[in-house]
Design an enzyme around this catalytic site. Structure first.
Site: not given
Length: 155
Positions: A44-46
């Site tokens: 998700g952060c990527t």
């Protein structure tokens, strides 16, 4: 601490991936997209970082800077930036100083375990340093476009 729309955004100073100490007040005169995310290199952060990367120039055209903040150390930020060619600053908040100021350091539950971590959140700070918009418990899909639209409509 609770922050409210219309108030001056809480200032902090953290180390950036460039090795410099960066303060929020360094960016007065520009719109700031301050986003807190849980961890470098996670799916998700990527996705979120790459969405910001892909729209980076459009934010810059609106005189807006993007700043990502997570508890990860500088070395991990540098790897994240290199791997995904991220053109904006990532700040290391290893002591959760900024996360606590913005009330995004929360008790989280995952697979029956409880732990403290970052609640994915984005804050828009205007050119005078006031908080003008916040999104908490952010869902990654379409979020970056929503932030971009907000700045466009509130120049």
């Amino acid at each position: 601490m609770t922050i409210e729309i219309g108030q001056v955004a809480p200032d902090f100073t953290l180390e950036a991936n460039t090795g410099e100490k960066v303060s929020l007040t360094d960016f007065r005169g520009k719109h700031v997209v301050l986003y807190f995310y849980p961890k470098d290199m996670t799916p998700g952060c990527t996705t979120q970082a790459c969405d910001f990367r892909d729209k980076h120039e459009r934010f810059a055209e609106l005189d807006a800077v993007i700043i990502g903040v997570s508890p990860d150390p500088i070395k991990r930020h540098q790897k994240f930036i290199e791997k995904h060619d991220l053109p904006f600053l990532l700040l290391a908040d290893e002591e959760q100083e900024a996360a606590k100021l913005y009330d995004v350091w929360k008790l989280k539950k995952n697979f029956g375990k409880e732990y403290m971590g970052i609640e994915r959140s984005t804050f828009i700070i205007d050119k005078e340093g006031k908080l003008v918009k916040e999104w908490r418990k952010v869902k990654v899909k379409d979020h970056v476009e929503e932030a971009l639209q907000f700045i466009k409509e509130n120049q």
